[in-house]
Design an enzyme around this catalytic site. Structure first.
Site, PDB file in Angstrom:
ATOM      1  N   PRO A  47      -6.826 -38.568  60.294  1.00 14.29           N
ATOM      2  CA  PRO A  47      -6.524 -39.036  61.656  1.00 14.29           C
ATOM      3  C   PRO A  47      -5.718 -40.343  61.710  1.00 14.29           C
ATOM      4  O   PRO A  47      -5.241 -40.724  62.770  1.00 14.29           O
ATOM      5  CB  PRO A  47      -7.907 -39.244  62.278  1.00 14.29           C
ATOM      6  CG  PRO A  47      -8.841 -38.462  61.440  1.00 14.29           C
ATOM      7  CD  PRO A  47      -8.251 -38.462  60.063  1.00 14.29           C
ATOM      8  N   CYS A  48      -5.568 -41.006  60.585  1.00 11.86           N
ATOM      9  CA  CYS A  48      -4.863 -42.285  60.554  1.00 11.86           C
ATOM     10  C   CYS A  48      -3.356 -42.044  60.495  1.00 11.86           C
ATOM     11  O   CYS A  48      -2.888 -41.205  59.727  1.00 11.86           O
ATOM     12  CB  CYS A  48      -5.328 -43.078  59.339  1.00 11.86           C
ATOM     13  SG  CYS A  48      -4.918 -44.818  59.422  1.00 11.86           S
ATOM     14  N   MET A  49      -2.596 -42.776  61.314  1.00 16.09           N
ATOM     15  CA  MET A  49      -1.136 -42.638  61.303  1.00 16.09           C
ATOM     16  C   MET A  49      -0.539 -43.111  59.982  1.00 16.09           C
ATOM     17  O   MET A  49       0.456 -42.591  59.525  1.00 16.09           O
ATOM     18  CB  MET A  49      -0.514 -43.397  62.470  1.00 16.09           C
ATOM     19  CG  MET A  49      -0.805 -42.750  63.810  1.00 16.09           C
ATOM     20  SD  MET A  49       0.017 -43.584  65.168  1.00 16.09           S
ATOM     21  CE  MET A  49       1.718 -43.244  64.802  1.00 16.09           C
TER      22      MET A  49
END
Length: 141
Positions: A47-49
Site C-alpha cells: 500500500p505504500c507509494m
C-alpha cells in the site's frame, strides 16, 4: 522516560519541519542496507507509494526477541522506516503489538506534515512489520 518520549523530545528539539525532514533523511541514510535477496514479495509493503521492504528475524541469542531489517527508495519514508526499525526491534511480539505507534505519529504531528498517501503508507509499514513479526514468532514454535 519511554523510547517514544525520547523520539518526540528529539523532534521537538528541532525548530521547524525543514529540520525535522532533514533529521528523518539522516536517519534513513544511517539505515543498514538490506540485501537484495530479502526484497521479496512477502516483505514488500504494497500500500505504500514508495518501494518499501521490511523483514522480521528472530534474534539468534534471544529467540523470543525480533529485529527488523528494511529498505525504502525515498529519503523521508526511509527515515520513518529507520525510526520504526529502531523503535520496534529487539522486542517480543507482544511488545511490538502493544507499542503505541499511532500515539507516536500523532505526537510527532506526521499526519499534518506528510501527504495523505504517505500517511497511509507509514501505517502500512507498521502493519507489515507486525505481520512479519508474527510470522517470525510463529516460526519459533
Amino acid at each position: 522516560m519511554s523510547e517514544i518520549d525520547e523520539i518526540v523530545d528529539a523532534f521537538e528539539f528541532l525548530d521547524d519541519w525543514d529540520m525535522r525532514y532533514q533529521y528523518l533523511i539522516e536517519l534513513g541514510e544511517d539505515l543498514r542496507p538490506m540485501s537484495e535477496d530479502l526484497k521479496t514479495e512477502e516483505n514488500w509493503v504494497k500500500p505504500c507509494m514508495s518501494t518499501v521492504h521490511v523483514e522480521a528475524q528472530r534474534v539468534p541469542e534471544q529467540a523470543e526477541l525480533i529485529r527488523f531489517i528494511g529498505d525504502c527508495d525515498t529519503a523521508i519514508i526511509k527515515g520513518v522506516l529507520a525510526l520504526l526499525i529502531d523503535l520496534l526491534s529487539y522486542r517480543t511480539l507482544d511488545e511490538i503489538n502493544e507499542m503505541d505507534v499511532d500515539g507516536l505519529f500523532k505526537r510527532l504531528q506526521l499526519e499534518e506534515h506528510l501527504s495523505p498517501s504517505r500517511h497511509v503508507g507509514i501505517y502500512a509499514i507498521v502493519d507489515k512489520m507486525r505481520e512479519r513479526a508474527k510470522e517470525a514468532a510463529m516460526a519459533m514454535n
